[in-house]
Each structure stands twice: as C-alpha cells, then as structure tokens.
Design a protein around this motif. Structure first.
Motif, PDB file in Angstrom:
ATOM      1  N   VAL A   1       0.836  -1.197   0.000  1.00  9.07           N
ATOM      2  CA  VAL A   1       0.000   0.000   0.000  1.00  9.07           C
ATOM      3  C   VAL A   1       0.874   1.251   0.000  1.00  9.07           C
ATOM      4  CG1 VAL A   1      -1.704   1.313   1.324  1.00  9.07           C
ATOM      5  CG2 VAL A   1      -1.952  -1.161   1.100  1.00  9.07           C
ATOM      6  N   SER A   2       1.972   1.227   0.726  1.00 11.50           N
ATOM      7  CA  SER A   2       2.886   2.372   0.729  1.00 11.50           C
ATOM      8  C   SER A   2       3.444   2.611  -0.667  1.00 11.50           C
ATOM      9  CB  SER A   2       4.034   2.121   1.711  1.00 11.50           C
ATOM     10  OG  SER A   2       3.549   2.003   3.035  1.00 11.50           O
TER      11      SER A   2
ATOM     12  N   SER B   1       0.687   4.059  -2.830  1.00  7.35           N
ATOM     13  CA  SER B   1       0.117   5.345  -2.390  1.00  7.35           C
ATOM     14  C   SER B   1       0.652   6.527  -3.182  1.00  7.35           C
ATOM     15  CB  SER B   1       0.401   5.557  -0.895  1.00  7.35           C
ATOM     16  OG  SER B   1       1.788   5.744  -0.660  1.00  7.35           O
ATOM     17  N   LYS B   2       1.684   6.295  -3.991  1.00  2.00           N
ATOM     18  CA  LYS B   2       2.255   7.387  -4.790  1.00  2.00           C
ATOM     19  C   LYS B   2       1.233   7.984  -5.756  1.00  2.00           C
ATOM     20  CE  LYS B   2       6.835   5.214  -4.614  1.00  2.00           C
ATOM     21  NZ  LYS B   2       7.908   4.544  -5.390  1.00  2.00           N
TER      22      LYS B   2
ATOM     23  N   TRP C   1      -2.067   8.340  -5.072  1.00  2.00           N
ATOM     24  CA  TRP C   1      -3.275   8.804  -4.390  1.00  2.00           C
ATOM     25  C   TRP C   1      -3.584  10.275  -4.647  1.00  2.00           C
ATOM     26  CZ3 TRP C   1      -2.621   6.192   1.112  1.00  2.00           C
ATOM     27  CH2 TRP C   1      -2.907   4.832   0.986  1.00  2.00           C
TER      28      TRP C   1
ATOM     29  N   LEU D   1      -9.453   2.552  -1.930  1.00  2.00           N
ATOM     30  CA  LEU D   1      -9.273   2.250  -0.511  1.00  2.00           C
ATOM     31  C   LEU D   1     -10.203   1.115  -0.074  1.00  2.00           C
ATOM     32  CD1 LEU D   1      -8.901   5.846   0.992  1.00  2.00           C
ATOM     33  CD2 LEU D   1      -7.101   4.242   0.327  1.00  2.00           C
TER      34      LEU D   1
ATOM     35  N   ILE E   1      -6.235  12.094   3.209  1.00  2.00           N
ATOM     36  CA  ILE E   1      -5.253  12.206   2.123  1.00  2.00           C
ATOM     37  C   ILE E   1      -5.434  13.526   1.393  1.00  2.00           C
ATOM     38  CG2 ILE E   1      -4.560  11.219  -0.094  1.00  2.00           C
ATOM     39  CD1 ILE E   1      -5.422   8.454   1.131  1.00  2.00           C
TER      40      ILE E   1
ATOM     41  N   HIS F   1       1.025  10.218   3.956  1.00  2.00           N
ATOM     42  CA  HIS F   1       0.520   8.891   3.613  1.00  2.00           C
ATOM     43  C   HIS F   1       0.898   7.833   4.645  1.00  2.00           C
ATOM     44  CE1 HIS F   1       0.184   9.976  -0.955  1.00  2.00           C
ATOM     45  NE2 HIS F   1      -0.647  10.655  -0.190  1.00  2.00           N
ATOM     46  N   HIS F   2       2.118   7.915   5.180  1.00  2.00           N
ATOM     47  CA  HIS F   2       2.544   6.891   6.129  1.00  2.00           C
ATOM     48  C   HIS F   2       1.687   6.927   7.402  1.00  2.00           C
ATOM     49  CE1 HIS F   2       4.854  10.323   7.839  1.00  2.00           C
ATOM     50  NE2 HIS F   2       4.745   9.657   8.973  1.00  2.00           N
TER      51      HIS F   2
ATOM     52  N   ILE G   1      -1.741   5.327   6.473  1.00  2.00           N
ATOM     53  CA  ILE G   1      -1.596   3.864   6.393  1.00  2.00           C
ATOM     54  C   ILE G   1      -1.474   3.263   7.786  1.00  2.00           C
ATOM     55  CG2 ILE G   1      -0.097   2.003   5.557  1.00  2.00           C
ATOM     56  CD1 ILE G   1       0.601   3.875   3.187  1.00  2.00           C
TER      57      ILE G   1
END
Length: 281
Positions: free
Chosen positions: A18-19, A22-23, A25, A37, A194, A200-201, A204
């Motif tokens: 997911v990390s 997430s770029k 998002w 999501l 977001i 993002h971290h 998550i």
C-alpha cells in the motif's frame, strides 16, 4: 525462465504494498480514491472486491470517471485481456467470463480470480458485474492463464466450481461477505485525510491500527492501473448475491440486528457475523 514467468518467491506485507501504491493517491479523483481504498480493505481481508463497468457504444466505461476502461490499463497482456472482455461484453447478451491473474514477482504478491457477469440495470442498461477473489497459491501454467479470458454460461454451479477450485488450491474457505457500509465510511474518512495533506505513512498506520487494512497480501501493481484494479463504490448488485446451495441462500438477514450475513458455501453458521446473535435455527 524469464523474470515475469517465475512463480512468487516472496511475500510482500500489505503495508509495504500500500505504501508503494500510495504514490498515485494525490493524483486521483475523490470517488476513484475511495473505491481504491475499499478495494484495499476488501483484498487484505480476503473478501471479494465487487465492482461494475457500464457497456456503452461497444465500450466498457468506468462509472467513476465516465471514461473508457481501456484508457486506464497499461499496455501488455492485461490490456489484451481487457480488449477481449470488452469485445465479449459488447457482443454477448448473457453469460459469464473468468480471468485468472497468477502471482508475479514485483507486481502481484498473490493470485487473483475475477468473475465477470453480464447484467442489466432496472432501466435496461447493460453492465458487467465483476467480483475479484484473492488467494495465496501457485497457479499452473501462469503465462497462459494470464493472457486467457475464459467464457462460461451464467450458472450458479459454475460459480461454485470456481470457488471450489480456489478452496482446493488454498485449503481455506472463501469469504463471500460483501463490502459493508462501515468499510465505505472508513474509506471516505481516509480519503479525506489524504486530500487534506495528512502524510501517507500516517494514514496507512491508522488503516492498520483500526483494522481497515487486513493482514493478507494485496494485488496492487506499480505504475498505471491494471485491468483488475479499476473499481467503484456504486454497484448494489453482486455476483454472489442470490447464490444458493443445499442449505438455501448464502445471504440472510440477522433477526436481531437486521444486517445481512453471507455464509460459506456448504456450511451453516451459528452466530451473526455482525452482532454475534444466535442464528442457528
């Protein structure tokens, strides 16, 4: 053997996948982000990820953006399969299709089966219902399966055969519980975080701590969206709704809380999956 042809030799954690994904998002529209999501939550909890495409002017249309589905699919084998699905959907009035996405190093930490079904809205609009099931197992002859769209008749027995095949591969029951309202609400909450610039971290981390993010691997790819990850929140019809086995319908409402339960194929459940009430009678 080429890198793309190897079976998976590692397990990437859902947080790491997911990390990595997430770029994209911040560049997504709100509805598309919420849908992604929800998909993440469903897949990491090994629940079917259900969504639909509209069939308009012989094209598959993404309901979130009203753009052709093929515009979102990166060139390669998956786009070829998407073309096959579009041709099938535009030329077929009823039936189902099946696509198997085997594990693939650096892209797909697990296998996925997507069942496609021709359906119609109350207004007569043709749509393709889709339900994706993730599972952990090697798939024989992965290159052939990845490029093949199987077409089958619209029959509950065919769905049961697919589910049984996955159960044999994984030695586990398949969780057919559909997306809950609570999952959608949490997806909206995280999407809003977001949008307001929360790192993002941190988002998550909240997903993980709240249980929104499950413990199973996910199928999100790098780069441009894959054919199997274009999703929507707008579908109220699911391929698995209405399925029946020897005990009757797989879906039933709890007499205590009124929430819909979905039991495993060929099994009864003693308690409500939501409030815990006795539903064994």
């Amino acid at each position: 053997m080429s890198r793309a042809g190897k079976h998976m030799s590692y397990k990437e954690t859902p947080v790491k996948t997911v990390s990595r994904f997430s770029k994209t998002w911040n560049s997504q529209e709100q509805n598309s982000l919420i849908a992604e999501l929800v998909s993440i939550s469903q897949e990491t909890h090994r629940k079917p990820d259900s969504y639909f495409f509209r069939v308009q002017n012989d094209m598959l249309i993404d309901p979130n953006t009203q753009k052709p589905v093929l515009d979102f699919v990166a060139d390669g084998v998956e786009k070829e399969v998407a073309f096959k699905l579009q041709d099938w959907a535009s030329q077929t009035n009823e039936g189902m299709a099946l696509w198997i996405s085997p594990p693939l190093i650096d892209e797909y930490p697990c296998a996925k089966v997507i069942i496609h079904k021709i359906a119609y809205t109350p207004d007569g609009e043709k749509v393709v219902l889709n339900s994706a099931i993730l599972f952990d197992a090697d798939v024989v002859n992965p290159k052939h399966k990845r490029k093949t769209l199987y077409t089958i008749t619209d029959d509950d027995q065919n769905i049961f055969k697919i589910i049984s095949w996955i159960k044999r591969k994984t030695q586990k029951d398949i969780n057919l519980i559909q997306t809950t309202h609570h999952t959608k609400q949490r997806a909206v909450y995280f999407a809003n975080q977001i949008r307001t610039g929360v790192p993002h971290h941190f988002v998550i981390q909240q997903m993980q701590e709240s249980g929104f993010l499950g413990k199973n691997s996910i199928s999100c790819p790098n780069g441009k969206s894959s054919f199997s990850n274009i999703t929507t929140l707008n579908s109220e019809k699911f391929i698995f709704s209405g399925l029946e086995d020897e005990y009757g319908s797989l879906n039933f409402d709890c007499p205590t809380c009124g929430t819909t339960n979905t039991r495993p194929v060929g099994q009864l459940i003693p308690n409500c999956q939501h409030c815990g009430a006795d539903v064994s009678c």
